[in-house]
Design a protein around this motif. Structure first.
Motif, PDB file in Angstrom:
ATOM      1  N   MET A 108      55.644  24.192  60.214  1.00 30.16           N
ATOM      2  CA  MET A 108      56.028  22.800  60.493  1.00 30.16           C
ATOM      3  C   MET A 108      54.939  21.836  59.995  1.00 30.16           C
ATOM      4  O   MET A 108      55.227  20.826  59.351  1.00 30.16           O
ATOM      5  N   SER A 112      55.040  19.256  56.705  1.00 34.94           N
ATOM      6  CA  SER A 112      54.833  17.816  56.888  1.00 34.94           C
ATOM      7  C   SER A 112      53.758  17.269  55.978  1.00 34.94           C
ATOM      8  O   SER A 112      53.776  16.096  55.632  1.00 34.94           O
ATOM      9  N   LEU A 137      53.449  14.646  63.153  1.00 39.27           N
ATOM     10  CA  LEU A 137      54.359  15.213  64.157  1.00 39.27           C
ATOM     11  C   LEU A 137      54.369  14.349  65.423  1.00 39.27           C
ATOM     12  O   LEU A 137      55.366  14.310  66.154  1.00 39.27           O
ATOM     13  N   LEU A 142      61.238  17.122  68.174  1.00 39.93           N
ATOM     14  CA  LEU A 142      61.450  18.500  67.734  1.00 39.93           C
ATOM     15  C   LEU A 142      62.671  19.054  68.455  1.00 39.93           C
ATOM     16  O   LEU A 142      62.755  18.973  69.683  1.00 39.93           O
ATOM     17  N   ALA A 158      54.173  21.935  70.993  1.00 36.46           N
ATOM     18  CA  ALA A 158      54.695  20.681  70.423  1.00 36.46           C
ATOM     19  C   ALA A 158      54.489  19.526  71.404  1.00 36.46           C
ATOM     20  O   ALA A 158      54.131  18.412  71.008  1.00 36.46           O
ATOM     21  N   TYR A 196      62.486  17.349  63.427  1.00 30.64           N
ATOM     22  CA  TYR A 196      62.196  18.744  63.047  1.00 30.64           C
ATOM     23  C   TYR A 196      63.133  19.613  63.862  1.00 30.64           C
ATOM     24  O   TYR A 196      63.318  19.358  65.061  1.00 30.64           O
ATOM     25  N   SER A 198      63.509  23.741  64.814  1.00 30.33           N
ATOM     26  CA  SER A 198      62.911  25.062  64.659  1.00 30.33           C
ATOM     27  C   SER A 198      63.820  26.088  65.342  1.00 30.33           C
ATOM     28  O   SER A 198      64.172  25.935  66.515  1.00 30.33           O
ATOM     29  N   ARG A 224      63.263  17.923  58.905  1.00 27.73           N
ATOM     30  CA  ARG A 224      62.802  19.180  58.297  1.00 27.73           C
ATOM     31  C   ARG A 224      63.220  20.341  59.194  1.00 27.73           C
ATOM     32  O   ARG A 224      63.234  20.219  60.417  1.00 27.73           O
ATOM     33  N   VAL A 226      62.868  24.569  60.167  1.00 31.79           N
ATOM     34  CA  VAL A 226      62.010  25.765  60.107  1.00 31.79           C
ATOM     35  C   VAL A 226      62.796  26.953  60.666  1.00 31.79           C
ATOM     36  O   VAL A 226      63.413  26.842  61.726  1.00 31.79           O
TER      37      VAL A 226
END
Ligand code: NAD
Ligand code: MLT
Length: 311
Positions: A108, A112, A137, A142, A158, A196, A198, A224, A226
């Motif tokens: 992550m 970034s 971040l 997230l 996080a 993000y 994940s 994004r 992951v």
């Protein structure tokens, strides 16, 4: 003589434990035919993700009493076939939790700040400080899909980084989410809101191609993705197209529908904003020692006639 076959690279600590009760043969890189040919000599089999323990292997394993998977997922073992033959399957559900969570966080952060691409550019003689402007971040959202052992650790870290954390997991309680300071959201809302996402859920018939072109299209263009969980949860062609066409800002992937990743995979054609690692989530010295000891102790106990925990 009790014999154990170790058919994937395993930390020496595990081999030392098995050697207390058995002759241990370390034979990595066996072809499926070679494995079928030799498995009949063994009482125990210890593997990582490389060895495919098919019904054919289990059929040929006349003496086999236990298969130990040094890791979490037993998706490379035909567990129903093993159960039919009375072969116990054990794993290490917690030995690599931290390693996998930290790899997801590393991806992550790398994503970034464009770390791999900036490194490659600098190594090639460049000094490009414009192309590789990144994002923080801090204060971003997230979305964790699968709030189990690994997802929970990712969520905790996080939060410590100042992120707002949301999660989708149909099997966890509101109390557990509250304890982790995580908001539970339905999957479509999580993908639409997150900066993000994940993934930390298993691959099952229900989660196969869960992340497809339609779901990717609902993400923010700045978002994004992951995946350090399992291949096959993301439609890889759809992801390659989404990154290439800037439907999303980037992705980092550790696991693939078919491993090793095919030379002609569409993911290999995406040159920017995509980071690929070769299933390294559990590859720390600490995790490999943890899982090897955990699983070797279970194999040893079964070979000594003691009860074992089933995977
Ligand atoms: P876990 O069982 O503790 O957590 C999985 C979570 O996913 C559970 O909370 C479960 O309720 C949830 N879940 C199940 N189906 C779901 C669905 N349809 N949607 C959303 N959530 C769902 O497992 P874990 O130890 O946290 O591992 C998570 C994943 O990471 C597994 O797939 C595991 O195989 C994988 N893994 C990968 C690596 C690696 O090397 N990349 C290393 C370790 C584990
Ligand atoms: C696991 O399921 O534990 C991981 O995928 C790691 C591994 O393959 O060793």
């Amino acid at each position: 003589m009790t014999k154990v076959l170790v058919s994937d690279p395993i930390d020496q600590a595990g081999i030392d434990i098995l050697s207390q009760v058995a002759q241990v043969d370390v034979r990595t890189g066996l072809s499926p035919e070679q494995l079928v040919g030799c498995i009949g000599d063994y009482d125990g089999l210890m593997i990582r993700s490389g060895t495919q323990v098919t019904a054919e292997v289990i059929e040929a394993a006349a003496r086999l009493r236990i298969i130990g998977r040094a890791g979490v997922g037993v998706d490379n073992v035909d567990v129903p076939a093993a159960t039919r033959r009375g072969v116990i399957v054990v794993n290490s559900p917690e030995g690599n939790t931290i390693a996998a969570a930290e790899h997801a966080l590393a991806l992550m952060l790398s994503l970034s700040r464009h770390v791999p691409h900036a490194h490659a550019s600098t190594m090639a003689g460049g000094w490009d400080r414009k192309t590789y402007v990144g994002n923080e971040l801090y204060k971003k959202t997230l979305g964790v899909v699968g709030l189990g052992k690994i997802g929970s650790h990712v969520a905790r870290v996080a939060r410590a980084l100042g992120m707002d954390v949301a999660a989708y997991d149909p099997f966890i309680s509101a109390e557990r989410a509250q304890l982790l300071q995580v908001r539970l959201l339905p999957l479509p809302q999580l993908f639409a809101e997150a900066d993000y996402v994940s993934l930390h859920l298993p691959r099952t018939p229900d989660t196969e191609n869960l992340v497809n072109a339609a779901l990717l299209a609902t993400m923010k263009p700045t978002a994004r993705l992951v995946n350090c969980a399992r291949g096959g949860i993301i439609d890889e062609q759809a992801l390659a197209d989404a990154v290439e066409n800037r439907v999303i800002a980037g992705a980092a992937i550790d696991v693939y529908a078919k491993e090793p990743l095919a030379a002609d995979s569409p993911l290999r054609l995406v040159k920017e904003r995509l980071i690929l690692t070769p299933h390294l989530g559990a590859s720390t010295e600490e995790a490999q020692e943890n899982v090897a000891i955990d699983v070797a102790e279970q194999i040893r106990d079964v070979l000594l006639g003691l009860p074992a925990r089933s995977a």
